[in-house]
Design an enzyme around this catalytic site. Sequence first.
Site, PDB file in Angstrom:
ATOM      1  N   TRP A   1       0.867  -1.183   0.000  1.00 40.07           N
ATOM      2  CA  TRP A   1       0.000   0.000   0.000  1.00 40.07           C
ATOM      3  C   TRP A   1       0.900   1.227   0.000  1.00 40.07           C
ATOM      4  CZ3 TRP A   1      -0.404   4.117   3.526  1.00 40.07           C
ATOM      5  CH2 TRP A   1      -1.345   5.096   3.125  1.00 40.07           C
TER       6      TRP A   1
ATOM      7  N   GLU B   1      -2.947  -2.948  -2.588  1.00 40.66           N
ATOM      8  CA  GLU B   1      -4.091  -2.391  -1.850  1.00 40.66           C
ATOM      9  C   GLU B   1      -4.528  -1.039  -2.400  1.00 40.66           C
ATOM     10  OE1 GLU B   1      -3.334  -1.899   2.344  1.00 40.66           O
ATOM     11  OE2 GLU B   1      -5.365  -1.175   2.755  1.00 40.66           O
TER      12      GLU B   1
ATOM     13  N   LYS C   1      -7.157   2.409  -2.737  1.00 39.45           N
ATOM     14  CA  LYS C   1      -7.786   3.362  -1.820  1.00 39.45           C
ATOM     15  C   LYS C   1      -8.495   4.447  -2.614  1.00 39.45           C
ATOM     16  CE  LYS C   1      -6.706   5.901   2.390  1.00 39.45           C
ATOM     17  NZ  LYS C   1      -5.901   5.870   3.605  1.00 39.45           N
TER      18      LYS C   1
ATOM     19  N   ASP D   1      -9.650  -3.113   1.457  1.00 37.98           N
ATOM     20  CA  ASP D   1      -9.743  -2.586   2.820  1.00 37.98           C
ATOM     21  C   ASP D   1     -11.106  -1.911   2.888  1.00 37.98           C
ATOM     22  OD1 ASP D   1      -9.662  -0.496   4.845  1.00 37.98           O
ATOM     23  OD2 ASP D   1      -7.508  -0.789   5.003  1.00 37.98           O
TER      24      ASP D   1
ATOM     25  N   HIS E   1     -11.634   1.854   2.504  1.00 34.78           N
ATOM     26  CA  HIS E   1     -11.055   2.519   1.329  1.00 34.78           C
ATOM     27  C   HIS E   1     -12.021   2.736   0.181  1.00 34.78           C
ATOM     28  CE1 HIS E   1      -6.584   1.557   2.397  1.00 34.78           C
ATOM     29  NE2 HIS E   1      -7.253   2.143   3.368  1.00 34.78           N
TER      30      HIS E   1
ATOM     31  N   HIS F   1      -8.498  -6.242   4.390  1.00 37.01           N
ATOM     32  CA  HIS F   1      -8.154  -5.463   5.569  1.00 37.01           C
ATOM     33  C   HIS F   1      -9.482  -5.099   6.209  1.00 37.01           C
ATOM     34  CE1 HIS F   1      -3.801  -3.877   4.852  1.00 37.01           C
ATOM     35  NE2 HIS F   1      -3.873  -5.192   4.983  1.00 37.01           N
TER      36      HIS F   1
ATOM     37  N   ASP G   1     -11.858   6.972   6.497  1.00 35.87           N
ATOM     38  CA  ASP G   1     -11.003   5.814   6.727  1.00 35.87           C
ATOM     39  C   ASP G   1     -10.327   5.930   8.098  1.00 35.87           C
ATOM     40  OD1 ASP G   1      -9.440   3.549   6.195  1.00 35.87           O
ATOM     41  OD2 ASP G   1      -7.821   4.764   5.364  1.00 35.87           O
TER      42      ASP G   1
ATOM     43  N   ASP H   1     -10.161   3.888  10.668  1.00 34.92           N
ATOM     44  CA  ASP H   1      -9.555   2.700  11.264  1.00 34.92           C
ATOM     45  C   ASP H   1      -9.911   2.523  12.733  1.00 34.92           C
ATOM     46  OD1 ASP H   1      -8.074   1.355   9.095  1.00 34.92           O
ATOM     47  OD2 ASP H   1      -6.992   3.249   8.968  1.00 34.92           O
TER      48      ASP H   1
ATOM     49  N   ASP I   1      -7.079  -4.303  10.011  1.00 31.90           N
ATOM     50  CA  ASP I   1      -6.345  -3.046   9.855  1.00 31.90           C
ATOM     51  C   ASP I   1      -7.052  -1.929  10.613  1.00 31.90           C
ATOM     52  OD1 ASP I   1      -4.770  -0.966   9.157  1.00 31.90           O
ATOM     53  OD2 ASP I   1      -5.236  -0.984   7.008  1.00 31.90           O
TER      54      ASP I   1
END
Length: 421
Positions: free
Chosen positions: A188, A229, A231, A262, A265, A289, A297, A299, A329
Amino acid sequence: MNITNIEKAYQLAKEQYAAIGVDTEKAVERMKNVVISLHCWQTDDVGGFEKPDATLSGGGIQSTGNYPGKAKTIEQMRADLEKVMQLLPGKQRLNLHAIYGEFGGKLVDRDAIGIEQFQGWIDWAKAQKIGLDFNGTFFSHPKADSGFTLSSKDEGIRQFWVEHMKRCREIGAEMGKQLGTPCVHNTWIPDGSKDVPVDRNGYRSQLKKSLDEGFAKDFPKEFLKDAVESKLFGIGAESMTVGSHDFYLGYAIKNNKLICLDNGHFHPTEQVGDKISSCLHFVDEVLLHVTRPVRWDSDHVVTLNDEVQLIASEITRNNFFNRVNVGLDFFDGSINRIGAYVIGTRAAQKAFLIALLEPTSDLVKLEEEGKYFERLAMLEELKTKPFGVVWDYYCLVNDVPAGEGYIAEIQQYEKEVLSKR
Ligand code: RNT
Ligand code: ZN
């Protein structure tokens, strides 16, 4: 929780599920297929060990909070991970970032790392009987400050990061070889532009060139599996992200790579759960993820929500366990970090167990017969079946605390270990 009570409750739950054609024993048995890769970066808010007191910088990803007890050394980090794994049922892997090597107090730059800095991790993983996954670190570095790494138009910078990627693949392949389970190596990069760029295509050409160079060497699939990955945007890269979903999905299909999805994303109304069966028609494997984006995003710690549930259901309904690599993640420095890990991993595992307790073929039959009232009714009824009882039983047979039992253990670890750091 009282063991006999769990067992008593389980017998009743087992009967309730059997009445709708679900075998709870089989569901618990199939949980063996659910292997979750723990992202090492929850232990220390994505700091790493390159420099003392390193903190995450740049890249548009952010950890917030300053809860005491953060792991500051590899020994502390390993102790934390061991504690986390003691509180989780089932089997895990560990997902390392390149900044978590054993650098021995020396500065080893990203284009110079090698297996020497990761042999200790391999030995540790062997002792823990777990596999390792790996990631290049393309942020928190002066050569990432321009906002461009592999897609940079500065040849020196671009070459630096290509070299990093090559070294990460060597390290990953060696991890897979020594541990006898393929290492999923994920790339990423934060590359993107805050304001409207003119030459979007130029940056994407650079990225494609760099990936081709970085992936030039072939490794056996039993050792290494490469993922890319995508995004949608990052903070500071709102107007264009070079490695968009279209870009990487295309790259993965054409070059036989894994696509990493993810769930933080994408546009908030897009669901990664819906993407799995689409991608798997065109790529061999997917890396996930699993995270919890709150408005962006962010997390946040994973919780048992509809998004995670759809992901688990899609994998389970189609028996995609061998084709979907599940990683986590998230990073939250505002609460006990070990607690965050355990909540998030257990939430993902719960989603899988719920999915395994579904009478899928009966539901598909209703669907094919056009009986949509009955399908919706069953899906609603499933939500209030005694899933929690089967979960407690699953924890019990795996010899880990059931229900809320892990809270006290984490409080004790905080008192005895974390508060003394
Ligand atoms: C960033 C990506 C990436 C990172 C880790 C630390 O938006 O999700 O996976 O979170 O590499
Ligand atoms: Zn991610």
